[in-house]
Write a protein that holds these residues in place. Sequence first.
Motif, PDB file in Angstrom:
ATOM      1  N   LEU A 202       0.860  -1.175   0.000  1.00  0.00           N
ATOM      2  CA  LEU A 202       0.000   0.000   0.000  1.00  0.00           C
ATOM      3  C   LEU A 202       0.900   1.229   0.000  1.00  0.00           C
ATOM      4  CD1 LEU A 202      -2.887   1.141   0.152  1.00  0.00           C
ATOM      5  CD2 LEU A 202      -2.635   1.217   2.636  1.00  0.00           C
ATOM      6  N   ILE A 203       0.767   2.059  -1.031  1.00  0.00           N
ATOM      7  CA  ILE A 203       1.576   3.271  -1.161  1.00  0.00           C
ATOM      8  C   ILE A 203       0.702   4.460  -0.794  1.00  0.00           C
ATOM      9  CG2 ILE A 203       2.980   4.669  -2.705  1.00  0.00           C
ATOM     10  CD1 ILE A 203       3.444   2.184  -4.388  1.00  0.00           C
ATOM     11  N   THR A 204       1.135   5.244   0.170  1.00  0.00           N
ATOM     12  CA  THR A 204       0.337   6.355   0.665  1.00  0.00           C
ATOM     13  C   THR A 204       1.088   7.672   0.486  1.00  0.00           C
ATOM     14  OG1 THR A 204       1.210   6.176   2.930  1.00  0.00           O
ATOM     15  CG2 THR A 204      -0.698   4.822   2.373  1.00  0.00           C
ATOM     16  N   GLY A 205       0.337   8.765   0.606  1.00  0.00           N
ATOM     17  CA  GLY A 205       0.940  10.079   0.466  1.00  0.00           C
ATOM     18  C   GLY A 205      -0.093  11.086   0.004  1.00  0.00           C
ATOM     19  N   ALA A 206       0.299  12.334  -0.024  1.00  0.00           N
ATOM     20  CA  ALA A 206      -0.593  13.398  -0.482  1.00  0.00           C
ATOM     21  C   ALA A 206      -0.637  13.418  -2.004  1.00  0.00           C
ATOM     22  CB  ALA A 206      -0.111  14.746   0.058  1.00  0.00           C
ATOM     23  N   ALA A 207      -1.544  14.199  -2.553  1.00  0.00           N
ATOM     24  CA  ALA A 207      -1.649  14.335  -4.002  1.00  0.00           C
ATOM     25  C   ALA A 207      -0.336  14.893  -4.559  1.00  0.00           C
ATOM     26  CB  ALA A 207      -2.806  15.258  -4.361  1.00  0.00           C
ATOM     27  N   GLY A 208       0.139  14.297  -5.639  1.00  0.00           N
ATOM     28  CA  GLY A 208       1.362  14.765  -6.278  1.00  0.00           C
ATOM     29  C   GLY A 208       2.639  14.322  -5.614  1.00  0.00           C
ATOM     30  N   SER A 209       2.547  13.381  -4.678  1.00  0.00           N
ATOM     31  CA  SER A 209       3.745  12.940  -3.963  1.00  0.00           C
ATOM     32  C   SER A 209       4.495  11.836  -4.700  1.00  0.00           C
ATOM     33  CB  SER A 209       3.383  12.456  -2.549  1.00  0.00           C
ATOM     34  OG  SER A 209       2.450  11.391  -2.603  1.00  0.00           O
ATOM     35  N   GLY A 210       3.913  11.308  -5.781  1.00  0.00           N
ATOM     36  CA  GLY A 210       4.601  10.297  -6.574  1.00  0.00           C
ATOM     37  C   GLY A 210       4.108   8.883  -6.349  1.00  0.00           C
ATOM     38  N   LYS A 211       2.909   8.724  -5.801  1.00  0.00           N
ATOM     39  CA  LYS A 211       2.388   7.392  -5.496  1.00  0.00           C
ATOM     40  C   LYS A 211       2.254   6.529  -6.752  1.00  0.00           C
ATOM     41  CE  LYS A 211      -1.393   8.866  -3.557  1.00  0.00           C
ATOM     42  NZ  LYS A 211      -1.155  10.323  -3.745  1.00  0.00           N
ATOM     43  N   THR A 212       1.628   7.089  -7.784  1.00  0.00           N
ATOM     44  CA  THR A 212       1.414   6.332  -9.019  1.00  0.00           C
ATOM     45  C   THR A 212       2.731   6.003  -9.696  1.00  0.00           C
ATOM     46  OG1 THR A 212      -0.756   7.386  -9.322  1.00  0.00           O
ATOM     47  CG2 THR A 212       0.243   6.347 -11.252  1.00  0.00           C
ATOM     48  N   THR A 213       3.667   6.938  -9.676  1.00  0.00           N
ATOM     49  CA  THR A 213       4.972   6.711 -10.309  1.00  0.00           C
ATOM     50  C   THR A 213       5.724   5.584  -9.622  1.00  0.00           C
ATOM     51  OG1 THR A 213       5.103   9.051 -10.946  1.00  0.00           O
ATOM     52  CG2 THR A 213       7.156   7.796 -10.938  1.00  0.00           C
ATOM     53  N   LEU A 214       5.739   5.588  -8.290  1.00  0.00           N
ATOM     54  CA  LEU A 214       6.413   4.518  -7.558  1.00  0.00           C
ATOM     55  C   LEU A 214       5.707   3.181  -7.760  1.00  0.00           C
ATOM     56  CD1 LEU A 214       8.543   3.466  -5.615  1.00  0.00           C
ATOM     57  CD2 LEU A 214       7.100   4.227  -3.706  1.00  0.00           C
ATOM     58  N   LEU A 215       4.381   3.199  -7.752  1.00  0.00           N
ATOM     59  CA  LEU A 215       3.634   1.960  -7.957  1.00  0.00           C
ATOM     60  C   LEU A 215       3.967   1.339  -9.311  1.00  0.00           C
ATOM     61  CD1 LEU A 215       1.486  -0.085  -7.151  1.00  0.00           C
ATOM     62  CD2 LEU A 215      -0.260   1.491  -8.012  1.00  0.00           C
ATOM     63  N   ALA A 216       4.019   2.155 -10.356  1.00  0.00           N
ATOM     64  CA  ALA A 216       4.350   1.644 -11.684  1.00  0.00           C
ATOM     65  C   ALA A 216       5.758   1.069 -11.722  1.00  0.00           C
ATOM     66  CB  ALA A 216       4.205   2.761 -12.719  1.00  0.00           C
ATOM     67  N   ALA A 217       6.702   1.748 -11.059  1.00  0.00           N
ATOM     68  CA  ALA A 217       8.088   1.269 -11.039  1.00  0.00           C
ATOM     69  C   ALA A 217       8.203  -0.061 -10.303  1.00  0.00           C
ATOM     70  CB  ALA A 217       8.991   2.317 -10.392  1.00  0.00           C
TER      71      ALA A 217
END
Length: 373
Positions: A202-217
């Motif tokens: 589970l990747i958490t954080g505020a909007a624009g913190s890079g959650k989607t980018t890290l998840l894809a990586a």
Amino acid sequence: MHANDAERLGVATAAYRRAMLTPFVAFPSSANTAPAPRHAGVDILAPRPAASPVVRFAPQATRDVTVLGPLAAFAVGGVTDLLINGEAGLWVDSGHGLRHEPDWMCPERSLRELAVRLIALGGRHIDEASPCVDVRLADGIRVHAVLPPVSSTGTLISIRLPNATRFSLETLASAGLCGAGSAAEAMVDRLRQAVHDRVNLLITGAAGSGKTTLLAALLAESPPDERIIAIEDVAELQIEHPHVVGLEARQANLEGAGRIAADSLLREALRMRPDRLVLGECRGAEIRELLAALNTGHDGGAGTLHANSLRDVPARIEALGALAGMSVESVARQTVSAIGLVLHLERHRGVRRLAEVGRFSLDDHDRLAVIAA
């Protein structure tokens, strides 16, 4: 249906069809656009020659922003967000905080037309009956618009531009996401091992913190013979993997029919033989289906969640569980069993970093808690 409702629906339908059929003169196919000088009488919707609006991030990575019309000239370099606050102007974020663009000027009437046509390009309509709409355009560009009177400051348009480059875990680490030195190397090894061990993340954080980018990586580290099924409200994930299936939620049409929510897509995904089940963002009752799936043998899954800090994550999950009719105790026990690792991201002055790593546990009152891991 009441006569007034039928009349309003007919007007909305006609407006939507006009937007879809009328040529978008502000979005020329051959002529490009450029910011207009800031002086009276300039219509920002008029086409003007400029440099090519195809933004190049890397030799093999391009992002076509021609669909944005007059805004294409501002979607250059590393720009991630374009925000229009009515006639107050345009703000741009290129990773170093928002900055005002003095060259942008657009009257409210033209700005409303721009919002209507951008939303129509995404296959939806926006009017007084549906004043808040979110759509996805070409290349994963997200457009959200709000019209008066819901907005008290004029027409609002928020555009999120996905990065054309698919970052690897090593690239993110070298950019400072995991810290520096041997600690960064150790964290990269730990994350890679978690993916290979099929730990639910589970990747958490505020909007624009890079959650989607890290998840894809992280998902790109999955073995090539595995099938990844990703469910999203608006498709954003760009995973460098040979076997990725994407499912996107659908909102209701003008008649209020045809809605397909993320929880329904999760149930459908379970029938599609997923090796890894991914929920792009947990934001509602779909948390129930996700926890149920991850508790019934579907390991290696992942998802993202908005949260201000690692210690705030349990409260967010409890709130989402309440929307699904789950008790606090049920949410706690299923979450502890389903999620193996929590990765919390922060963004400070344009720098994104993996701030905390934790895991879920039960406190003395059988409530959900998170501890450092």
